[in-house]
Motif scaffolding. Structure first.
Motif, PDB file in Angstrom:
ATOM      1  N   THR A 106       0.811  -1.220   0.000  1.00 13.68           N
ATOM      2  CA  THR A 106       0.000   0.000   0.000  1.00 13.68           C
ATOM      3  C   THR A 106       0.842   1.267   0.000  1.00 13.68           C
ATOM      4  O   THR A 106       0.315   2.364  -0.035  1.00 13.68           O
ATOM      5  CB  THR A 106      -0.922   0.023   1.229  1.00 13.68           C
ATOM      6  N   GLN A 107       2.158   1.103   0.083  1.00 19.40           N
ATOM      7  CA  GLN A 107       3.029   2.269   0.066  1.00 19.40           C
ATOM      8  C   GLN A 107       4.291   1.964  -0.717  1.00 19.40           C
ATOM      9  O   GLN A 107       4.661   0.797  -0.888  1.00 19.40           O
ATOM     10  CB  GLN A 107       3.393   2.697   1.495  1.00 19.40           C
ATOM     11  N   VAL A 108       4.923   3.008  -1.203  1.00 16.82           N
ATOM     12  CA  VAL A 108       6.150   2.835  -1.974  1.00 16.82           C
ATOM     13  C   VAL A 108       7.246   2.302  -1.053  1.00 16.82           C
ATOM     14  O   VAL A 108       7.453   2.845   0.038  1.00 16.82           O
ATOM     15  CB  VAL A 108       6.599   4.178  -2.590  1.00 16.82           C
ATOM     16  N   PRO A 109       7.926   1.217  -1.455  1.00 17.56           N
ATOM     17  CA  PRO A 109       9.006   0.683  -0.609  1.00 17.56           C
ATOM     18  C   PRO A 109      10.067   1.734  -0.338  1.00 17.56           C
ATOM     19  O   PRO A 109      10.324   2.607  -1.170  1.00 17.56           O
ATOM     20  CB  PRO A 109       9.559  -0.480  -1.451  1.00 17.56           C
ATOM     21  N   SER A 110      10.680   1.644   0.829  1.00 15.65           N
ATOM     22  CA  SER A 110      11.731   2.593   1.198  1.00 15.65           C
ATOM     23  C   SER A 110      12.970   2.373   0.344  1.00 15.65           C
ATOM     24  O   SER A 110      13.130   1.333  -0.316  1.00 15.65           O
ATOM     25  CB  SER A 110      12.093   2.413   2.673  1.00 15.65           C
ATOM     26  N   LEU A 111      13.866   3.350   0.367  1.00 12.90           N
ATOM     27  CA  LEU A 111      15.134   3.228  -0.356  1.00 12.90           C
ATOM     28  C   LEU A 111      15.911   2.024   0.148  1.00 12.90           C
ATOM     29  O   LEU A 111      16.542   1.290  -0.636  1.00 12.90           O
ATOM     30  CB  LEU A 111      15.954   4.511  -0.180  1.00 12.90           C
ATOM     31  N   ARG A 112      15.864   1.786   1.452  1.00  9.38           N
ATOM     32  CA  ARG A 112      16.540   0.644   2.058  1.00  9.38           C
ATOM     33  C   ARG A 112      16.034  -0.665   1.425  1.00  9.38           C
ATOM     34  O   ARG A 112      16.815  -1.555   1.091  1.00  9.38           O
ATOM     35  CB  ARG A 112      16.287   0.630   3.565  1.00  9.38           C
TER      36      ARG A 112
ATOM     37  N   LEU B  58      23.893 -10.025   5.659  1.00  7.55           N
ATOM     38  CA  LEU B  58      24.181  -8.596   5.727  1.00  7.55           C
ATOM     39  C   LEU B  58      22.976  -7.797   5.241  1.00  7.55           C
ATOM     40  O   LEU B  58      22.583  -6.795   5.854  1.00  7.55           O
ATOM     41  CB  LEU B  58      25.405  -8.259   4.876  1.00  7.55           C
ATOM     42  N   SER B  59      22.366  -8.245   4.152  1.00  6.72           N
ATOM     43  CA  SER B  59      21.186  -7.549   3.630  1.00  6.72           C
ATOM     44  C   SER B  59      20.038  -7.603   4.632  1.00  6.72           C
ATOM     45  O   SER B  59      19.318  -6.610   4.821  1.00  6.72           O
ATOM     46  CB  SER B  59      20.765  -8.152   2.287  1.00  6.72           C
ATOM     47  N   LEU B  60      19.854  -8.729   5.313  1.00  8.96           N
ATOM     48  CA  LEU B  60      18.810  -8.827   6.328  1.00  8.96           C
ATOM     49  C   LEU B  60      19.093  -7.883   7.498  1.00  8.96           C
ATOM     50  O   LEU B  60      18.165  -7.301   8.075  1.00  8.96           O
ATOM     51  CB  LEU B  60      18.690 -10.261   6.834  1.00  8.96           C
ATOM     52  N   ALA B  61      20.373  -7.725   7.846  1.00 12.53           N
ATOM     53  CA  ALA B  61      20.730  -6.818   8.950  1.00 12.53           C
ATOM     54  C   ALA B  61      20.328  -5.379   8.626  1.00 12.53           C
ATOM     55  O   ALA B  61      19.899  -4.628   9.518  1.00 12.53           O
ATOM     56  CB  ALA B  61      22.226  -6.898   9.236  1.00 12.53           C
ATOM     57  N   PHE B  62      20.442  -4.980   7.354  1.00 11.05           N
ATOM     58  CA  PHE B  62      20.017  -3.636   6.957  1.00 11.05           C
ATOM     59  C   PHE B  62      18.495  -3.554   6.830  1.00 11.05           C
ATOM     60  O   PHE B  62      17.884  -2.558   7.247  1.00 11.05           O
ATOM     61  CB  PHE B  62      20.680  -3.240   5.633  1.00 11.05           C
ATOM     62  N   LEU B  63      17.880  -4.585   6.250  1.00 13.17           N
ATOM     63  CA  LEU B  63      16.430  -4.563   6.058  1.00 13.17           C
ATOM     64  C   LEU B  63      15.666  -4.567   7.378  1.00 13.17           C
ATOM     65  O   LEU B  63      14.558  -4.038   7.468  1.00 13.17           O
ATOM     66  CB  LEU B  63      16.005  -5.773   5.222  1.00 13.17           C
ATOM     67  N   ALA B  64      16.251  -5.166   8.421  1.00 10.95           N
ATOM     68  CA  ALA B  64      15.571  -5.298   9.713  1.00 10.95           C
ATOM     69  C   ALA B  64      15.952  -4.211  10.703  1.00 10.95           C
ATOM     70  O   ALA B  64      15.598  -4.291  11.878  1.00 10.95           O
ATOM     71  CB  ALA B  64      15.877  -6.673  10.316  1.00 10.95           C
ATOM     72  N   ALA B  65      16.653  -3.182  10.234  1.00  6.37           N
ATOM     73  CA  ALA B  65      17.072  -2.104  11.149  1.00  6.37           C
ATOM     74  C   ALA B  65      15.862  -1.351  11.684  1.00  6.37           C
ATOM     75  O   ALA B  65      15.045  -0.851  10.913  1.00  6.37           O
ATOM     76  CB  ALA B  65      18.004  -1.147  10.420  1.00  6.37           C
ATOM     77  N   PRO B  66      15.713  -1.256  13.006  1.00  2.00           N
ATOM     78  CA  PRO B  66      14.609  -0.477  13.581  1.00  2.00           C
ATOM     79  C   PRO B  66      14.691   0.989  13.178  1.00  2.00           C
ATOM     80  O   PRO B  66      15.756   1.473  12.746  1.00  2.00           O
ATOM     81  CB  PRO B  66      14.817  -0.647  15.095  1.00  2.00           C
TER      82      PRO B  66
END
Length: 319
Positions: free
Chosen positions: A202-208, A260-268
């Motif tokens: 429902t929203q544009v995905p973030s740059l991350r 590593l990608s999951l660590a960035f995607l899951a950043a609070p």
């Protein structure tokens, strides 16, 4: 503040000392320290760092050393093996584990409530979003199912063995990682009721997300291609696949990039990375780096210096 078992104000978590998020982080860090101990202490390295075709590195000298009363228990434990094909068990367990946690999250079960009640207010407030929880849990499920498929479809019968110590460590790791991908979102999970609308875009995905989801998928593709190629080799030989041209173990490199990608995607919110997954990554890099180092030495001895000349072990330009 989240409920404490002993009820002391200012303390939250298991026995009022360590909260659930910190406990998962501690689990990875303890395993990382153990890997480095095994890697740096010779009599432990010779017994527990090598396995499979590289098991020949467990030299007669090391076995003779084990005759001392102090080292006999280590020799006994190092002598316990299971079939190398038991790697499949890890991904059966990982797939079952992530499926279990998906059902617990979806129903906000008593297990999830207990975890939330043993999580500090700081971690509850600095939470992943629900969208991040769904995305990272889904990606972890994809990783587990893909690796299970590869083990079933690509593995060939082998006489290679795996140390029981490594076998147990594998279950320990997957028990933690299938929790690590969502536990820093426990604050959002606690206050949210899942519905089908949560799974709509429902929203544009973030740059991350635009950056790191493609990185995850690309690394997954490279790893699958490496595993498929290795499965086609009839005997142990020097790989000629392009991914192996400059790196001894590119499938390990891909594994590191995946997490590593999951660590960035899951950043609070407001944080660069997810610290729990960074702790997981420290273990992954240490564990696979040790194996990559051993693998490069094994190629040198078996196929000569030219077989690995100019190649990095696992991380280009660094290691």
């Amino acid at each position: 503040m989240g409920a404490s078992i002993d009820g002391d104000e200012g303390q939250t978590g298991i026995l009022g000392v360590v909260d659930a998020v910190d406990l998962v982080r501690l689990g990875f860090l303890q395993a990382t320290v153990m890997i480095w101990i095994l890697r740096t202490i010779p009599f432990l390295h010779s017994r527990f760092a090598v396995y499979g075709a590289r098991g020949s590195d467990y030299s007669p000298a090391a076995k003779k050393e084990g005759s001392s009363a102090v080292l006999k228990p280590l020799d006994w434990f190092a002598g316990l093996h299971v079939s190398h094909g038991y790697f499949t068990h890890f991904y059966i367990f990982a797939t079952g584990s992530i499926a279990f946690w998906i059902t617990q999250l979806a129903t906000k079960s008593r297990v999830i409530q207990a975890i939330a009640s043993n999580t500090s207010e700081e971690h509850l407030q600095n939470s992943m979003s629900i969208q991040q929880v769904i995305l990272c849990t889904a990606l972890m499920a994809i990783q587990s199912v893909r690796r299970l498929f590869e083990c079933i479809a690509l593995s060939k019968p082998s006489k290679s063995k795996m140390l029981v110590a490594h076998y147990l460590l594998g279950f320990y790791y997957y028990a933690l990682i299938t929790v690590a991908v969502w536990i820093e979102g426990i604050g959002a999970i606690q206050s949210h009721t899942f519905t089908l609308t949560d799974f709509r875009i429902t929203q544009v995905p973030s740059l991350r997300t635009w950056i790191w989801v493609p990185v995850f998928l690309m690394a997954s593709g490279v790893q699958h291609d490496c595993h498929y190629y290795l499965s086609t080799l009839k005997t142990y030989t020097v790989p000629t696949h392009p991914a192996f041209s400059r790196v001894v173990s590119p499938h390990y490199t891909a594994e590191c990039v995946i997490y590593l990608s999951l660590a960035f995607l899951a950043a609070p919110q407001g944080q660069l990375v997810n610290k729990t997954l960074v702790c997981a990554l420290s273990f992954i890099v240490s564990n696979l780096g040790t194996t990559a180092h051993i693998t490069k030495g094994w190629y040198q001895r078996k196929f000569g210096e030219d077989s690995v000349r100019g190649k990095w072990r696992m991380i280009p330009f660094l290691f």
